[in-house]
Design a protein around this motif. Sequence first.
Motif, short mmCIF file in Angstrom:
data_model
loop_
_atom_site.label_atom_id
_atom_site.label_comp_id
_atom_site.label_asym_id
_atom_site.label_seq_id
_atom_site.Cartn_x
_atom_site.Cartn_y
_atom_site.Cartn_z
N GLN A 176 0.68 -44.78 19.80
CA GLN A 176 0.00 -44.91 21.09
C GLN A 176 -1.05 -43.82 21.35
OE1 GLN A 176 0.57 -47.60 23.31
NE2 GLN A 176 1.47 -48.25 21.38
N CYS A 177 -1.05 -42.74 20.55
CA CYS A 177 -1.96 -41.64 20.87
C CYS A 177 -3.12 -41.48 19.89
CB CYS A 177 -1.19 -40.33 20.98
SG CYS A 177 -0.67 -39.63 19.39
N GLY A 178 -2.99 -41.98 18.67
CA GLY A 178 -4.07 -41.94 17.71
C GLY A 178 -4.19 -40.68 16.88
N ALA A 179 -3.40 -39.66 17.15
CA ALA A 179 -3.51 -38.40 16.41
C ALA A 179 -3.23 -38.57 14.92
CB ALA A 179 -2.57 -37.35 17.00
N CYS A 180 -2.47 -39.58 14.57
CA CYS A 180 -2.07 -39.81 13.17
C CYS A 180 -2.97 -40.79 12.43
CB CYS A 180 -0.64 -40.30 13.13
SG CYS A 180 -0.46 -41.98 13.79
N THR A 181 -4.13 -41.12 12.99
CA THR A 181 -4.98 -42.15 12.40
C THR A 181 -5.51 -41.73 11.04
OG1 THR A 181 -5.61 -42.91 14.60
CG2 THR A 181 -7.03 -43.59 12.76
N VAL A 182 -5.35 -42.63 10.08
CA VAL A 182 -5.91 -42.52 8.74
C VAL A 182 -6.60 -43.85 8.43
CG1 VAL A 182 -4.15 -40.86 7.95
CG2 VAL A 182 -3.81 -43.32 7.56
N HIS A 183 -7.28 -43.91 7.31
CA HIS A 183 -7.87 -45.19 6.88
C HIS A 183 -7.03 -45.76 5.76
CE1 HIS A 183 -12.18 -44.08 8.35
NE2 HIS A 183 -11.32 -44.20 9.34
N MET A 184 -6.75 -47.04 5.85
CA MET A 184 -6.08 -47.76 4.77
C MET A 184 -7.08 -48.84 4.35
SD MET A 184 -2.19 -49.17 4.40
CE MET A 184 -2.17 -50.34 5.74
N PRO A 192 -9.00 -48.08 10.12
CA PRO A 192 -8.12 -47.14 10.81
C PRO A 192 -6.74 -47.75 11.06
CG PRO A 192 -10.25 -47.28 11.91
CD PRO A 192 -10.21 -48.39 10.90
N VAL A 193 -5.70 -46.99 10.75
CA VAL A 193 -4.32 -47.38 11.02
C VAL A 193 -3.57 -46.16 11.53
CG1 VAL A 193 -4.25 -49.21 9.26
CG2 VAL A 193 -3.46 -46.92 8.68
N ARG A 194 -2.52 -46.41 12.27
CA ARG A 194 -1.66 -45.34 12.76
C ARG A 194 -0.60 -45.06 11.70
NH1 ARG A 194 -5.60 -45.30 16.17
NH2 ARG A 194 -5.16 -45.68 18.37
N SER A 195 -0.67 -43.90 11.11
CA SER A 195 0.24 -43.58 10.00
C SER A 195 1.67 -43.32 10.45
CB SER A 195 -0.29 -42.40 9.20
OG SER A 195 -0.33 -41.21 9.97
N CYS A 196 1.88 -43.07 11.73
CA CYS A 196 3.26 -42.83 12.19
C CYS A 196 4.07 -44.12 12.20
CB CYS A 196 3.26 -42.19 13.58
SG CYS A 196 2.79 -43.29 14.94
N GLN A 197 3.40 -45.27 12.22
CA GLN A 197 4.10 -46.55 12.25
C GLN A 197 3.83 -47.40 11.01
OE1 GLN A 197 6.32 -47.86 14.83
NE2 GLN A 197 6.39 -45.64 14.96
N THR A 198 3.18 -46.81 10.02
CA THR A 198 2.93 -47.50 8.76
C THR A 198 3.93 -46.97 7.74
OG1 THR A 198 0.57 -47.66 9.26
CG2 THR A 198 1.22 -47.97 6.96
N ARG A 199 4.80 -47.83 7.26
CA ARG A 199 5.82 -47.40 6.29
C ARG A 199 5.18 -47.27 4.90
NH1 ARG A 199 10.29 -51.79 6.76
NH2 ARG A 199 8.48 -52.91 6.04
N ILE A 200 5.58 -46.25 4.16
CA ILE A 200 4.97 -46.08 2.83
C ILE A 200 5.29 -47.25 1.92
CG2 ILE A 200 4.74 -43.58 2.96
CD1 ILE A 200 7.21 -43.31 1.21
N GLY A 201 6.40 -47.91 2.13
CA GLY A 201 6.73 -49.08 1.34
C GLY A 201 5.80 -50.26 1.58
N ASP A 202 5.06 -50.22 2.70
CA ASP A 202 4.12 -51.30 3.02
C ASP A 202 2.69 -51.00 2.57
OD1 ASP A 202 6.16 -52.74 4.22
OD2 ASP A 202 5.73 -51.93 6.23
N VAL A 203 2.45 -49.82 2.04
CA VAL A 203 1.09 -49.43 1.64
C VAL A 203 0.66 -50.16 0.38
CG1 VAL A 203 -0.35 -47.51 0.85
CG2 VAL A 203 1.20 -47.20 2.80
N GLY A 204 1.57 -50.32 -0.56
CA GLY A 204 1.25 -51.03 -1.80
C GLY A 204 0.10 -50.39 -2.54
N GLU A 205 -0.89 -51.20 -2.90
CA GLU A 205 -2.05 -50.73 -3.67
C GLU A 205 -3.18 -50.19 -2.79
OE1 GLU A 205 -2.36 -51.02 -7.21
OE2 GLU A 205 -0.22 -51.51 -7.14
#
Length: 151
Positions: free
Chosen positions: A42-50, A54-67
């Motif tokens: 909700q705050c955007g501080a963890c935003t990275v690019h996938m 832009p995605v919120r990395s606090c709610q992106t599981r590493i198992g879902d990153v894939g390639e």
Amino acid sequence: MLKLTVNGVPHDVDADPEMPLLWAIRDRLNMTGTKYGCGIAQCGACTVHMDGQPVRSCQTRIGDVGEAKITTIEGVSGKVAEAVQGAWRNLDVVQCGYCQSGQIMSAIGLLTDNPKPSDADIDGAMEGNICRCGTYQRIRAAIHEAARTLG
């Protein structure tokens, strides 16, 4: 063992696939530019690019990153990134700085997709990026300045 490509470098990460990408980046790969703010995207501080988005990395599981290719604030480069970072410096956007990596990552994502954004476009793209210091007007002005630089 999971494989992550972060800032163009492949990494083997020994972690549970349920681990948030944020913690893999910060705790396993020691890249601390991506910040923890709220943990609920909700705050955007963890935003990275996938893959450039832009995605919120606090709610992106590493198992879902894939390639997918992950880019953090430490790895941004290119014309758009330089324009955004230059505008941020020129307009003295930063106060405390805590949210700024997420703000910059979102701004780069916006200008990559829309090099001539309106105020409404900026507001929409930056929605959910919270600045506790309230520098929203300077953030908007910096995005417009970066767009002019690119144009």
